[in-house]
Design a protein around this motif. Sequence first.
Motif, PDB file in Angstrom:
ATOM      1  N   ALA A 258       0.841  -1.196   0.000  1.00  6.24           N
ATOM      2  CA  ALA A 258       0.000   0.000   0.000  1.00  6.24           C
ATOM      3  C   ALA A 258       0.874   1.243   0.000  1.00  6.24           C
ATOM      4  CB  ALA A 258      -0.922   0.021   1.216  1.00  6.24           C
ATOM      5  N   GLY A 259       0.450   2.247  -0.762  1.00  7.28           N
ATOM      6  CA  GLY A 259       1.073   3.565  -0.751  1.00  7.28           C
ATOM      7  C   GLY A 259       0.055   4.564  -0.238  1.00  7.28           C
ATOM      8  N   LEU A 260       0.359   5.219   0.868  1.00  7.34           N
ATOM      9  CA  LEU A 260      -0.636   6.018   1.584  1.00  7.34           C
ATOM     10  C   LEU A 260      -0.105   7.416   1.876  1.00  7.34           C
ATOM     11  CD1 LEU A 260      -1.542   3.251   4.195  1.00  7.34           C
ATOM     12  CD2 LEU A 260      -2.751   3.739   2.044  1.00  7.34           C
ATOM     13  N   ASP A 261      -0.917   8.411   1.533  1.00 12.68           N
ATOM     14  CA  ASP A 261      -0.590   9.797   1.870  1.00 12.68           C
ATOM     15  C   ASP A 261      -1.572  10.359   2.890  1.00 12.68           C
ATOM     16  OD1 ASP A 261       0.925  12.198   1.592  1.00 12.68           O
ATOM     17  OD2 ASP A 261      -0.597  13.010   0.249  1.00 12.68           O
ATOM     18  N   VAL A 262      -2.610   9.575   3.211  1.00 12.47           N
ATOM     19  CA  VAL A 262      -3.660  10.038   4.121  1.00 12.47           C
ATOM     20  C   VAL A 262      -4.051   8.893   5.052  1.00 12.47           C
ATOM     21  CG1 VAL A 262      -4.588  11.808   2.583  1.00 12.47           C
ATOM     22  CG2 VAL A 262      -5.391   9.461   2.375  1.00 12.47           C
ATOM     23  N   PHE A 263      -4.567   9.270   6.232  1.00 12.96           N
ATOM     24  CA  PHE A 263      -4.839   8.285   7.266  1.00 12.96           C
ATOM     25  C   PHE A 263      -6.074   8.701   8.061  1.00 12.96           C
ATOM     26  CE2 PHE A 263      -0.404   8.647   6.256  1.00 12.96           C
ATOM     27  CZ  PHE A 263      -0.054   7.336   5.971  1.00 12.96           C
ATOM     28  N   GLU A 264      -6.654   7.749   8.797  1.00 13.65           N
ATOM     29  CA  GLU A 264      -7.827   8.060   9.607  1.00 13.65           C
ATOM     30  C   GLU A 264      -7.515   9.141  10.630  1.00 13.65           C
ATOM     31  OE1 GLU A 264      -9.622   4.700  11.448  1.00 13.65           O
ATOM     32  OE2 GLU A 264     -10.360   3.849   9.561  1.00 13.65           O
ATOM     33  N   VAL A 265      -6.346   9.050  11.259  1.00 15.79           N
ATOM     34  CA  VAL A 265      -5.897  10.054  12.223  1.00 15.79           C
ATOM     35  C   VAL A 265      -4.586  10.633  11.699  1.00 15.79           C
ATOM     36  CG1 VAL A 265      -5.110  10.478  14.578  1.00 15.79           C
ATOM     37  CG2 VAL A 265      -6.981   8.854  14.162  1.00 15.79           C
ATOM     38  N   GLU A 266      -4.529  11.955  11.626  1.00 14.89           N
ATOM     39  CA  GLU A 266      -3.311  12.626  11.169  1.00 14.89           C
ATOM     40  C   GLU A 266      -2.889  13.682  12.186  1.00 14.89           C
ATOM     41  OE1 GLU A 266      -3.911  14.100   7.207  1.00 14.89           O
ATOM     42  OE2 GLU A 266      -4.398  12.127   6.400  1.00 14.89           O
ATOM     43  N   PRO A 267      -1.589  13.752  12.507  1.00 14.70           N
ATOM     44  CA  PRO A 267      -0.507  12.892  12.044  1.00 14.70           C
ATOM     45  C   PRO A 267      -0.712  11.425  12.458  1.00 14.70           C
ATOM     46  CG  PRO A 267       0.362  14.869  13.095  1.00 14.70           C
ATOM     47  CD  PRO A 267      -1.100  14.831  13.393  1.00 14.70           C
ATOM     48  N   LEU A 268      -0.154  10.513  11.683  1.00 16.37           N
ATOM     49  CA  LEU A 268      -0.267   9.087  11.957  1.00 16.37           C
ATOM     50  C   LEU A 268       0.406   8.776  13.290  1.00 16.37           C
ATOM     51  CD1 LEU A 268      -1.143   6.330  10.765  1.00 16.37           C
ATOM     52  CD2 LEU A 268       1.148   6.148   9.796  1.00 16.37           C
ATOM     53  N   PRO A 269      -0.325   8.159  14.236  1.00 25.63           N
ATOM     54  CA  PRO A 269       0.279   7.858  15.544  1.00 25.63           C
ATOM     55  C   PRO A 269       1.504   6.950  15.416  1.00 25.63           C
ATOM     56  CG  PRO A 269      -2.110   7.608  15.627  1.00 25.63           C
ATOM     57  CD  PRO A 269      -1.746   7.791  14.180  1.00 25.63           C
ATOM     58  N   ALA A 270       2.493   7.180  16.271  1.00 25.14           N
ATOM     59  CA  ALA A 270       3.747   6.424  16.210  1.00 25.14           C
ATOM     60  C   ALA A 270       3.536   4.936  16.430  1.00 25.14           C
ATOM     61  CB  ALA A 270       4.735   6.978  17.233  1.00 25.14           C
ATOM     62  N   GLU A 271       2.445   4.578  17.137  1.00 21.84           N
ATOM     63  CA  GLU A 271       2.190   3.168  17.417  1.00 21.84           C
ATOM     64  C   GLU A 271       1.400   2.471  16.323  1.00 21.84           C
ATOM     65  OE1 GLU A 271      -1.025   5.603  19.542  1.00 21.84           O
ATOM     66  OE2 GLU A 271       1.148   5.732  19.150  1.00 21.84           O
ATOM     67  N   SER A 272       1.076   3.158  15.232  1.00 19.49           N
ATOM     68  CA  SER A 272       0.296   2.539  14.162  1.00 19.49           C
ATOM     69  C   SER A 272       1.028   1.346  13.567  1.00 19.49           C
ATOM     70  CB  SER A 272       0.002   3.543  13.047  1.00 19.49           C
ATOM     71  OG  SER A 272      -0.572   2.882  11.926  1.00 19.49           O
ATOM     72  N   PRO A 273       0.340   0.203  13.402  1.00 16.83           N
ATOM     73  CA  PRO A 273       0.968  -0.956  12.755  1.00 16.83           C
ATOM     74  C   PRO A 273       1.435  -0.657  11.333  1.00 16.83           C
ATOM     75  CG  PRO A 273      -1.068  -1.608  13.861  1.00 16.83           C
ATOM     76  CD  PRO A 273      -1.012  -0.104  13.904  1.00 16.83           C
ATOM     77  N   LEU A 274       0.848   0.352  10.687  1.00 16.58           N
ATOM     78  CA  LEU A 274       1.278   0.685   9.329  1.00 16.58           C
ATOM     79  C   LEU A 274       2.760   1.036   9.272  1.00 16.58           C
ATOM     80  CD1 LEU A 274      -1.780   2.832   8.188  1.00 16.58           C
ATOM     81  CD2 LEU A 274      -1.141   0.573   7.305  1.00 16.58           C
ATOM     82  N   LEU A 275       3.286   1.590  10.349  1.00 12.80           N
ATOM     83  CA  LEU A 275       4.682   2.004  10.372  1.00 12.80           C
ATOM     84  C   LEU A 275       5.634   0.832  10.552  1.00 12.80           C
ATOM     85  CD1 LEU A 275       4.372   5.277  12.479  1.00 12.80           C
ATOM     86  CD2 LEU A 275       4.558   5.029  10.002  1.00 12.80           C
TER      87      LEU A 275
END
Length: 319
Positions: A258-275
């Motif tokens: 996945a390539g993502l420029d937007v997220f449900e919560v922004e800024p993306l939380p540091a604990e997000s599994p996406l990271l």
Amino acid sequence: MKPHVVVYKKLPEHLLQRLEAECEVTLFDRITQDNRADFLAALKTAHGMIGASLPITNEMLEGAPQLKIASTISVGVDNFDLDYFRRRGLMLAHTPGVLTEATADTIFALILSTARRVVELAEYVKAGRWKGSIGEAQFGVNVHGKTLGLIGMGRIGSAVARRAHHGFGMPILYHNRRPDPEAERELGARYVSQDELLAQADFVCVMLPLNADTERLIGAREFALMKRSAIFINASRGRIVDEAALIAALQDKTLYGAGLDVFEVEPLPAESPLLQLPNVVALPHIGSATHETRLAMAELAVSNLLAGLRGEPVPHLAV
């Protein structure tokens, strides 16, 4: 008497001077907890407001009885309740068009960097792990000739389709509220149902505004329809996607990446599994973030605002 304008995002000096030539201006570079009360107090006498990246609630606007126009430095208007603007007879201006090409560039950067694992492998090199010729463990996938699926075919979708067709020889599928004969004629795009697009596309790009109809439009069912080799791209709005379902699909390798420029919560939380996922390229909402584009957006937003305050036709009204 000059109209009073509240600015809630930093503007270039020449644009601020342009406003000050016609208006009394109260300036906030951005709104924080420390200055929120002052911002609300300023709205009480405001005839216009201009800014971006701040949810403007109906409660805020109830405290602005003289307001005529809000001008947002964005194409998206999901920070506003459009029904409230209509009921009250307020104008809401936005900045479509000027950010189209920059945002399309960002989307194609996400396509390329995700397919070819550019971010991941750049870090691999920087970490000193490149010791010889790479093997299959570091291979990516082709972009040229693969099928691009666009959910939404507005200005930005059309710009992405042009890049895909002319630059990369990609067959294009699209789903939209209505067919686009020009895209079909000039780009060979084919109008299909959303489910067919999801099932056939190698790259699925969401190109929609956020509203009641599109919120969480893409979830577990939709990801299950996609190829296991597919790459999902979102540079529109985060809440169009069920982020938990996306994370599950990536973790289970139901999706290639996945390539993502937007997220449900922004800024993306540091604990997000996406990271933590190597098959994700995550950007900090940079779709229109070039010097040239952001300046053009601000200039258009100021022109919209001044036209509304003068009683002239506003170039770009959302409401």
